[in-house]
Each structure stands twice: as structure tokens, then as C-alpha cells.
Scaffold this motif. Structure first.
Motif, PDB file in Angstrom:
ATOM      1  N   UNK A   1      46.087  52.175  29.771  1.00 29.50           N
ATOM      2  CA  UNK A   1      46.971  52.672  31.056  1.00 29.50           C
ATOM      3  C   UNK A   1      47.913  52.119  30.886  1.00 29.50           C
ATOM      4  N   UNK A   2      48.413  50.343  30.253  1.00 27.37           N
ATOM      5  CA  UNK A   2      49.681  49.610  30.667  1.00 27.37           C
ATOM      6  C   UNK A   2      50.145  50.487  29.267  1.00 27.37           C
ATOM      7  N   UNK A   3      50.137  51.140  27.891  1.00 31.16           N
ATOM      8  CA  UNK A   3      50.358  51.381  27.409  1.00 31.16           C
ATOM      9  C   UNK A   3      51.335  53.262  26.894  1.00 31.16           C
ATOM     10  N   UNK A   4      50.631  53.719  28.335  1.00 29.22           N
ATOM     11  CA  UNK A   4      50.787  54.845  28.955  1.00 29.22           C
ATOM     12  C   UNK A   4      52.382  54.813  29.659  1.00 29.22           C
ATOM     13  N   UNK A   5      52.384  53.812  30.303  1.00 30.48           N
ATOM     14  CA  UNK A   5      53.393  53.289  31.213  1.00 30.48           C
ATOM     15  C   UNK A   5      54.205  53.331  30.322  1.00 30.48           C
TER      16      UNK A   5
ATOM     17  N   UNK B   1      62.433  56.745  42.130  1.00 33.22           N
ATOM     18  CA  UNK B   1      61.341  57.711  42.646  1.00 33.22           C
ATOM     19  C   UNK B   1      60.520  57.585  41.197  1.00 33.22           C
ATOM     20  N   UNK B   2      60.784  57.660  40.008  1.00 33.87           N
ATOM     21  CA  UNK B   2      59.718  56.834  38.405  1.00 33.87           C
ATOM     22  C   UNK B   2      58.958  55.817  38.908  1.00 33.87           C
ATOM     23  N   UNK B   3      60.020  55.120  39.576  1.00 34.82           N
ATOM     24  CA  UNK B   3      59.044  53.391  39.548  1.00 34.82           C
ATOM     25  C   UNK B   3      57.821  53.986  40.484  1.00 34.82           C
ATOM     26  N   UNK B   4      57.989  54.226  41.521  1.00 32.24           N
ATOM     27  CA  UNK B   4      57.258  54.550  42.333  1.00 32.24           C
ATOM     28  C   UNK B   4      55.785  55.195  42.356  1.00 32.24           C
ATOM     29  N   UNK B   5      56.175  56.725  41.043  1.00 31.26           N
ATOM     30  CA  UNK B   5      55.232  56.837  40.695  1.00 31.26           C
ATOM     31  C   UNK B   5      54.256  56.934  39.432  1.00 31.26           C
ATOM     32  N   UNK B   6      54.941  56.445  39.482  1.00 29.45           N
ATOM     33  CA  UNK B   6      54.747  55.307  37.253  1.00 29.45           C
ATOM     34  C   UNK B   6      53.120  55.868  37.561  1.00 29.45           C
ATOM     35  N   UNK B   7      52.479  54.884  38.199  1.00 32.43           N
ATOM     36  CA  UNK B   7      50.877  54.582  37.677  1.00 32.43           C
ATOM     37  C   UNK B   7      50.488  55.875  38.426  1.00 32.43           C
ATOM     38  N   UNK B   8      50.794  57.146  38.881  1.00 30.43           N
ATOM     39  CA  UNK B   8      50.383  58.107  39.176  1.00 30.43           C
ATOM     40  C   UNK B   8      50.569  59.035  38.213  1.00 30.43           C
TER      41      UNK B   8
END
Length: 60
Positions: free
Chosen positions: A54-58, A27-34
Motif C-alpha cells: 500500500x505504501x508503494x502504491x501511495x 483533494x489528492x491528499x484527502x483521497x490518496x488512501x482510497x
């Protein structure tokens, strides 16, 4: 310093991992971009001394 933060976290009974809130890695991986996109556009992010990508936040 990290030990002091961990001690405080424990003293206030704060969870130490996302999975302890019942969120699976899938679930975490599925929603990481959001999640990262919302963090990026959050007005508070603009007050950071360094604006993250964005990549740093991810990665965080």
C-alpha cells in the motif's frame, strides 16, 4: 527512454500532471488512501511481476 515517453505523451495530447485535470493537491491528499486501496485490490495488480505494498502504491 523517458524522453521518448514524454514525446509520445505530448504527441497524443495527454496531460502531464494531475493538477491539469483540475484536481487540487488537497483533494489528492484527502483521497490518496482510497485511491491506493482500490489499486491494491484491483485484479490487474495481481498480474504485476512484483506485488506492491500500500505504501508503494501511495508513493507512485
Amino acid at each position: 527512454m523517458a524522453q521518448a515517453i514524454e514525446t509520445l505523451r505530448s504527441e497524443v495530447n495527454n496531460q502531464s500532471a494531475i493538477k491539469e485535470f483540475g484536481i487540487s493537491k488537497e483533494d489528492w491528499d484527502k483521497n490518496l488512501d482510497y485511491i491506493a486501496n482500490n489499486a491494491l485490490i484491483d485484479p490487474c495488480t495481481g498480474f504485476n511481476p512484483r506485488v506492491p505494498t500500500l505504501d508503494e502504491l501511495k508513493a507512485i
